[in-house]
Design an enzyme around this catalytic site. Structure first.
Site, PDB file in Angstrom:
ATOM      1  N   LYS A 113       0.825  -1.207   0.000  1.00 42.81           N
ATOM      2  CA  LYS A 113       0.000   0.000   0.000  1.00 42.81           C
ATOM      3  C   LYS A 113       0.856   1.254   0.000  1.00 42.81           C
ATOM      4  O   LYS A 113       0.505   2.252  -0.628  1.00 42.81           O
ATOM      5  CB  LYS A 113      -0.957   0.009   1.198  1.00 42.81           C
ATOM      6  CG  LYS A 113      -2.100  -0.986   1.053  1.00 42.81           C
ATOM      7  CD  LYS A 113      -3.172  -0.755   2.101  1.00 42.81           C
ATOM      8  CE  LYS A 113      -4.337  -1.711   1.908  1.00 42.81           C
ATOM      9  NZ  LYS A 113      -5.294  -1.657   3.024  1.00 42.81           N
ATOM     10  N   LYS A 194      -4.636 -11.245  -6.031  1.00 46.07           N
ATOM     11  CA  LYS A 194      -5.886 -11.586  -5.344  1.00 46.07           C
ATOM     12  C   LYS A 194      -7.029 -10.678  -5.814  1.00 46.07           C
ATOM     13  O   LYS A 194      -6.791  -9.540  -6.238  1.00 46.07           O
ATOM     14  CB  LYS A 194      -5.721 -11.525  -3.817  1.00 46.07           C
ATOM     15  CG  LYS A 194      -5.737 -10.134  -3.236  1.00 46.07           C
ATOM     16  CD  LYS A 194      -5.983 -10.164  -1.719  1.00 46.07           C
ATOM     17  CE  LYS A 194      -5.995  -8.715  -1.213  1.00 46.07           C
ATOM     18  NZ  LYS A 194      -6.271  -8.531   0.172  1.00 46.07           N
ATOM     19  N   LYS A 197     -11.253  -5.320  -3.938  1.00 48.15           N
ATOM     20  CA  LYS A 197     -12.214  -4.260  -4.244  1.00 48.15           C
ATOM     21  C   LYS A 197     -11.521  -2.968  -4.639  1.00 48.15           C
ATOM     22  O   LYS A 197     -12.149  -2.049  -5.145  1.00 48.15           O
ATOM     23  CB  LYS A 197     -13.174  -4.048  -3.074  1.00 48.15           C
ATOM     24  CG  LYS A 197     -12.519  -3.746  -1.748  1.00 48.15           C
ATOM     25  CD  LYS A 197     -13.533  -3.917  -0.601  1.00 48.15           C
ATOM     26  CE  LYS A 197     -12.823  -3.948   0.736  1.00 48.15           C
ATOM     27  NZ  LYS A 197     -13.580  -4.638   1.775  1.00 48.15           N
TER      28      LYS A 197
HETATM   29  P1  AMP Z   1     -10.746  -6.595   3.657  1.00 50.56           P
HETATM   30  O1  AMP Z   1     -11.654  -6.344   2.530  1.00 50.56           O
HETATM   31  O2  AMP Z   1      -9.320  -6.359   3.311  1.00 50.56           O
HETATM   32  O3  AMP Z   1     -11.168  -5.919   4.926  1.00 50.56           O
HETATM   33  O4  AMP Z   1     -10.838  -8.153   3.935  1.00 50.56           O
HETATM   34  C1  AMP Z   1     -11.862  -8.722   4.699  1.00 50.56           C
HETATM   35  C2  AMP Z   1     -11.715 -10.208   4.787  1.00 50.56           C
HETATM   36  O5  AMP Z   1     -11.837 -10.795   3.487  1.00 50.56           O
HETATM   37  C3  AMP Z   1     -10.371 -10.700   5.325  1.00 50.56           C
HETATM   38  O6  AMP Z   1     -10.581 -11.835   6.115  1.00 50.56           O
HETATM   39  C4  AMP Z   1      -9.602 -11.061   4.092  1.00 50.56           C
HETATM   40  O7  AMP Z   1      -8.614 -12.026   4.330  1.00 50.56           O
HETATM   41  C5  AMP Z   1     -10.708 -11.608   3.203  1.00 50.56           C
HETATM   42  N1  AMP Z   1     -10.382 -11.466   1.779  1.00 50.56           N
HETATM   43  C6  AMP Z   1     -10.190 -10.304   1.111  1.00 50.56           C
HETATM   44  N2  AMP Z   1      -9.916 -10.533  -0.182  1.00 50.56           N
HETATM   45  C7  AMP Z   1      -9.934 -11.893  -0.326  1.00 50.56           C
HETATM   46  C8  AMP Z   1      -9.733 -12.771  -1.443  1.00 50.56           C
HETATM   47  N3  AMP Z   1      -9.459 -12.303  -2.657  1.00 50.56           N
HETATM   48  N4  AMP Z   1      -9.829 -14.100  -1.227  1.00 50.56           N
HETATM   49  C9  AMP Z   1     -10.121 -14.596   0.002  1.00 50.56           C
HETATM   50  N5  AMP Z   1     -10.323 -13.818   1.080  1.00 50.56           N
HETATM   51  C10 AMP Z   1     -10.238 -12.484   0.929  1.00 50.56           C
END
Ligand code: AMP
Ligand code: TRP
Length: 329
Positions: A113, A194, A197
């Protein structure tokens, strides 16, 4: 016997993706019976990257509504907004004082980031100590997350152990809980990254709030390869990712799926997958619309959640303050 505790959180930094759903949210639901669960919307984390205030407000209530639409039950779990429980930030501060700078600078997410912005703010660096505070504040035993959070979980364990040895036993040392299939859903356009969003390419992710048609289109446009055989291998990363998605919605193993599509082309496989995902998300999408429009209900849920969380958080924070030598209030 007392139930073990589970804590997890998702940032309201945009609309949730299929990756968030498969890697995290869909697993939260099944833990509610066996564990004492706290599920948080981590808005303090979201602001480590600038959020337009009106978008943050909207996204926070969207994530809350998605939690509920996915089946999180406020009667069983504590569902709340991080900024409503000031003990997170307070404990985060204390933990910062026992966390080596070098360790924070070595975090992959920080490096990623911070390489994308000219001016790196301190919040981005301190993100993991706040995350450790989220988890340790509730003496959590397990943290269900996607595999991308493994390093942050290891840091959390280090911090807990460091505190325990410096000031005597205080924190439970938590363990990560990742799904067997789908711990890392990849981009539909660049399957070496990965699904995220924050990507600029809308075709690379499916949002939980995309329409059914958009969902189908994105799956059909997903990058595959020219090999032409449905197989689950690292040589076919696009297809491997699609099979993973298929597997997590149907419960079939990748091997079973490969067998089902022997001698069948990618086109049919993608058509089937599109329908499976659309059907799989339909109940959630329908419930979301109902819940999101009920402001009073949402307010009731997050207010009661914050109250419960705050009660638990105060207990731990008091202990921490005492051990560190603060005068009791
Ligand atoms: P975040 O959107 O970064 O707050 O992520 C929220 C949750 O979603 C966390 O547990 C991440 O590890 C999971 N997560 C985010 N992106 C992925 C992805 N592409 N595949 C699997 N888990 C994800
Ligand atoms: N860092 C997590 C993510 O990006 C979000 C998060 C913040 C979290 N605090 C947490 C996840 C505590 C689990 C537990 O996905």
């Amino acid at each position: 016997m007392e139930k073990k505790r589970v804590f997890s959180g998702i940032q309201p930094s945009g609309s949730l993706t299929l990756g968030n759903y498969i890697g995290a949210l869909s697993n939260f639901v099944g833990l509610q019976e066996e564990y004492d669960c706290l599920y948080c919307i981590v808005d303090l984390h979201a602001i480590t990257v600038f959020q337009e205030p009106k978008d943050l407000r909207k996204n926070t209530l969207d994530v809350l509504s998605l939690y509920l639409a996915a089946g999180l039950d406020p009667e069983k779990s504590t569902i709340f907004i991080q900024s409503h429980v000031p003990q997170h930030a307070e404990l985060g501060w204390c933990l910062n004082t026992i966390t080596p700078l070098g360790q924070l600078q070595r975090m992959t997410q920080f490096k990623d980031k911070s390489s994308k912005t000219k001016e790196v703010d301190a919040g981005l660096l301190n993100y993991p100590t706040l995350m450790a505070a989220d988890i340790l504040l509730y003496q959590s035993d397990f943290v269900p997350v996607g595999i991308d959070q493994k390093q942050h979980l290891e840091l959390t364990r280090d911090i807990a152990q460091r505190f325990n040895s410096k000031y005597s036993d205080t924190f439970v040392v938590p363990e990560i809980m990742t799904p067997k299939v789908g711990a890392k859903i990849m981009s539909l356009q660049e399957p070496e990254y990965k699904m995220s969003k924050s990507s600029d390419n809308k075709d690379s992710y499916i949002l939980l709030l995309d329409s059914e048609d958009e969902t189908r289109k994105k799956i059909k446009k997903a990058v595959t390869d020219s090999i032409g055989v449905v197989n689950y291998t690292d040589d076919q990363p696009g297809l491997k990712n699609l099979i993973t998605i298929y597997s997590s919605f149907t419960g079939k193993t990748p091997e079973e799926i490969v067998k089902d599509y022997e001698n069948i082309g990618y086109g049919v496989f993608k058509d089937d997958l599109a329908e499976i995902v659309v059907e799989g998300l339909r109940p959630l999408r329908t419930r979301f619309e109902e819940i999101r429009s009920d402001k009073e209900y949402l307010e009731k849920v997050y207010k009661e959640g914050a109250q419960k969380a705050s009660y638990l958080g105060t207990k731990t924070l008091r202990k921490v303050h005492k051990k560190m030598g603060f005068i009791a209030r």
